[in-house]
Design a protein around this motif. Structure first.
Motif, PDB file in Angstrom:
ATOM      1  N   ARG A 199       3.180  12.700  47.779  1.00  0.00           N
ATOM      2  CA  ARG A 199       2.899  12.894  46.354  1.00  0.00           C
ATOM      3  C   ARG A 199       3.670  11.886  45.500  1.00  0.00           C
ATOM      4  NH1 ARG A 199       3.122  18.391  47.995  1.00  0.00           N
ATOM      5  NH2 ARG A 199       5.327  18.489  47.367  1.00  0.00           N
ATOM      6  N   ALA A 200       4.965  11.631  45.855  1.00  0.00           N
ATOM      7  CA  ALA A 200       5.750  10.644  45.096  1.00  0.00           C
ATOM      8  C   ALA A 200       5.147   9.259  45.224  1.00  0.00           C
ATOM      9  CB  ALA A 200       7.203  10.648  45.586  1.00  0.00           C
ATOM     10  N   SER A 201       4.722   8.892  46.453  1.00  0.00           N
ATOM     11  CA  SER A 201       4.101   7.580  46.645  1.00  0.00           C
ATOM     12  C   SER A 201       2.790   7.473  45.887  1.00  0.00           C
ATOM     13  CB  SER A 201       3.872   7.326  48.141  1.00  0.00           C
ATOM     14  OG  SER A 201       5.094   7.381  48.859  1.00  0.00           O
ATOM     15  N   GLN A 202       2.010   8.538  45.877  1.00  0.00           N
ATOM     16  CA  GLN A 202       0.744   8.511  45.136  1.00  0.00           C
ATOM     17  C   GLN A 202       0.976   8.369  43.642  1.00  0.00           C
ATOM     18  OE1 GLN A 202      -1.240  12.104  46.334  1.00  0.00           O
ATOM     19  NE2 GLN A 202      -1.997  11.230  48.292  1.00  0.00           N
ATOM     20  N   SER A 203       1.981   9.075  43.121  1.00  0.00           N
ATOM     21  CA  SER A 203       2.274   8.948  41.690  1.00  0.00           C
ATOM     22  C   SER A 203       2.772   7.552  41.358  1.00  0.00           C
ATOM     23  CB  SER A 203       3.303  10.004  41.282  1.00  0.00           C
ATOM     24  OG  SER A 203       4.528   9.813  42.002  1.00  0.00           O
ATOM     25  N   THR A 204       3.612   6.979  42.242  1.00  0.00           N
ATOM     26  CA  THR A 204       4.096   5.604  42.012  1.00  0.00           C
ATOM     27  C   THR A 204       2.951   4.612  42.069  1.00  0.00           C
ATOM     28  OG1 THR A 204       6.219   6.217  43.014  1.00  0.00           O
ATOM     29  CG2 THR A 204       5.742   3.883  42.804  1.00  0.00           C
ATOM     30  N   TYR A 205       2.063   4.795  43.043  1.00  0.00           N
ATOM     31  CA  TYR A 205       0.913   3.901  43.145  1.00  0.00           C
ATOM     32  C   TYR A 205       0.026   3.999  41.911  1.00  0.00           C
ATOM     33  CZ  TYR A 205      -3.540   2.057  44.796  1.00  0.00           C
ATOM     34  OH  TYR A 205      -4.707   1.349  44.911  1.00  0.00           O
ATOM     35  N   ALA A 206      -0.188   5.216  41.442  1.00  0.00           N
ATOM     36  CA  ALA A 206      -1.015   5.398  40.245  1.00  0.00           C
ATOM     37  C   ALA A 206      -0.368   4.745  39.033  1.00  0.00           C
ATOM     38  CB  ALA A 206      -1.235   6.887  39.992  1.00  0.00           C
ATOM     39  N   LEU A 207       0.980   4.870  38.920  1.00  0.00           N
ATOM     40  CA  LEU A 207       1.680   4.243  37.792  1.00  0.00           C
ATOM     41  C   LEU A 207       1.597   2.729  37.864  1.00  0.00           C
ATOM     42  CD1 LEU A 207       3.495   4.586  35.319  1.00  0.00           C
ATOM     43  CD2 LEU A 207       5.464   4.620  36.870  1.00  0.00           C
ATOM     44  N   LEU A 208       1.780   2.174  39.073  1.00  0.00           N
ATOM     45  CA  LEU A 208       1.686   0.719  39.219  1.00  0.00           C
ATOM     46  C   LEU A 208       0.273   0.223  38.950  1.00  0.00           C
ATOM     47  CD1 LEU A 208       3.871   0.180  42.430  1.00  0.00           C
ATOM     48  CD2 LEU A 208       4.479  -0.348  40.059  1.00  0.00           C
ATOM     49  N   LEU A 209      -0.713   0.983  39.397  1.00  0.00           N
ATOM     50  CA  LEU A 209      -2.097   0.601  39.134  1.00  0.00           C
ATOM     51  C   LEU A 209      -2.384   0.611  37.641  1.00  0.00           C
ATOM     52  CD1 LEU A 209      -4.798  -0.133  40.418  1.00  0.00           C
ATOM     53  CD2 LEU A 209      -5.331   2.309  40.551  1.00  0.00           C
ATOM     54  N   GLN A 210      -1.847   1.611  36.938  1.00  0.00           N
ATOM     55  CA  GLN A 210      -2.033   1.670  35.490  1.00  0.00           C
ATOM     56  C   GLN A 210      -1.354   0.482  34.800  1.00  0.00           C
ATOM     57  OE1 GLN A 210      -0.500   5.251  33.780  1.00  0.00           O
ATOM     58  NE2 GLN A 210      -1.079   4.707  31.683  1.00  0.00           N
ATOM     59  N   GLN A 261       8.413  18.091  53.418  1.00  0.00           N
ATOM     60  CA  GLN A 261       9.090  16.858  53.000  1.00  0.00           C
ATOM     61  C   GLN A 261       8.130  15.678  52.988  1.00  0.00           C
ATOM     62  OE1 GLN A 261      12.411  16.398  55.656  1.00  0.00           O
ATOM     63  NE2 GLN A 261      13.595  18.095  54.753  1.00  0.00           N
ATOM     64  N   LEU A 262       7.321  15.572  54.037  1.00  0.00           N
ATOM     65  CA  LEU A 262       6.354  14.469  54.081  1.00  0.00           C
ATOM     66  C   LEU A 262       5.324  14.587  52.967  1.00  0.00           C
ATOM     67  CD1 LEU A 262       5.801  14.227  57.958  1.00  0.00           C
ATOM     68  CD2 LEU A 262       7.119  12.687  56.490  1.00  0.00           C
ATOM     69  N   GLU A 263       4.882  15.813  52.682  1.00  0.00           N
ATOM     70  CA  GLU A 263       3.936  16.004  51.581  1.00  0.00           C
ATOM     71  C   GLU A 263       4.561  15.604  50.248  1.00  0.00           C
ATOM     72  OE1 GLU A 263       2.778  20.043  51.797  1.00  0.00           O
ATOM     73  OE2 GLU A 263       1.324  19.754  53.439  1.00  0.00           O
ATOM     74  N   GLY A 264       5.901  15.912  50.075  1.00  0.00           N
ATOM     75  CA  GLY A 264       6.579  15.491  48.854  1.00  0.00           C
ATOM     76  C   GLY A 264       6.641  13.977  48.738  1.00  0.00           C
ATOM     77  N   LYS A 265       6.915  13.307  49.850  1.00  0.00           N
ATOM     78  CA  LYS A 265       6.945  11.846  49.825  1.00  0.00           C
ATOM     79  C   LYS A 265       5.575  11.265  49.531  1.00  0.00           C
ATOM     80  CE  LYS A 265      10.854  11.301  53.001  1.00  0.00           C
ATOM     81  NZ  LYS A 265      11.301  10.736  54.308  1.00  0.00           N
TER      82      LYS A 265
END
Length: 231
Positions: A55-66, A49-53
């Motif tokens: 990964r979701a946070s990393q994808s959100t951060y990458a999207l916001l950075l983009q 569960q923590l790994e899923g969170k």
């Protein structure tokens, strides 16, 4: 030989006790590891569960950075069409005068006073006029007796008359306006029962101290004065 065997037996007994304690410790370690082993599936689930969170946070951060990079690029590409013509001049005196503030404050104060008066008038449910009393109760007004909570003066011709509250106005000052009001009340009561004799009159009020005794005494005095004049 016997002493050697005894010594050997003591050594072996000591060794046996040490091995027993080590065995007990080994059993304790085994139980602890078994308990930890039972917690491993739950820990693995929490880890997933923590790994899923993560990964979701990393994808959100990458999207916001983009999005941030795209916004910066769009900001750098946008060319403004405004140009400065001249420097702004800071005024040394206020634009409006103090008189305008005074007038505005006065008008606002008058408006608030009128609004307060209107609200108090709307919330006030007391009876103020005879017409309101007649409309509310549906009864006829027989007479109006002026209040005399303090000593009052009444002028008759050029003579000034003064009487205290506790006196009988009809008896002591028969020519005063209050005495005339009592006589008018007596006459109205008589006219209301012209077809039959009026024997009982009830004088009452909502709260004490409103003048029931004064009204009764002066009304009786006016009737006695009438009877005396008739005789």
């Amino acid at each position: 030989m016997k002493q050697q065997l005894t010594t050997k037996l003591v050594e072996l007994e000591s060794t046996r006790q040490g091995l027993v304690s080590e065995l007990a410790s080994a059993f304790n370690y085994e139980n602890n590891y078994k308990q930890r082993l039972t917690k491993i599936p739950r820990l693995e689930q929490q880890e997933r569960q923590l790994e899923g969170k993560v990964r979701a946070s990393q994808s959100t951060y990458a999207l916001l950075l983009q999005k941030l990079q795209e916004s910066r690029i769009a900001e750098n590409q946008t060319v403004g069409n405004a140009s400065k013509i001249s420097e702004a001049i800071v005024p040394r005196s206020p634009v409006s005068s103090v008189l305008i503030y005074y007038l505005s404050g006065g008008l606002i104060g008058v408006f608030l006073a009128l609004a307060t008066m209107y609200i108090l008038e709307v919330r006030d449910k007391t009876i103020k006029t005879f017409d309101e009393a007649k409309d509310l109760l549906g009864l006829t007004v027989l007479g109006v007796i002026p209040t005399f909570n303090k000593s009052k003066k009444y002028i008759r011709g050029e003579e000034s008359l003064e009487f205290p509250v506790s006196s009988l106005v009809v008896r002591d000052i028969p020519r005063s306006p209050i005495s005339e009001a009592f006589r008018m009340l007596r006459a109205n009561l008589k006219f209301m029962s012209a077809d039959k004799e009026l024997k009982v009159i009830v004088i009452t009020s909502s709260v004490p101290g409103e003048g029931k005794s004064t009204i009764a005494a002066n009304l009786g005095a006016s009737q006695m004065c009438k009877n005396a004049l008739t005789l």
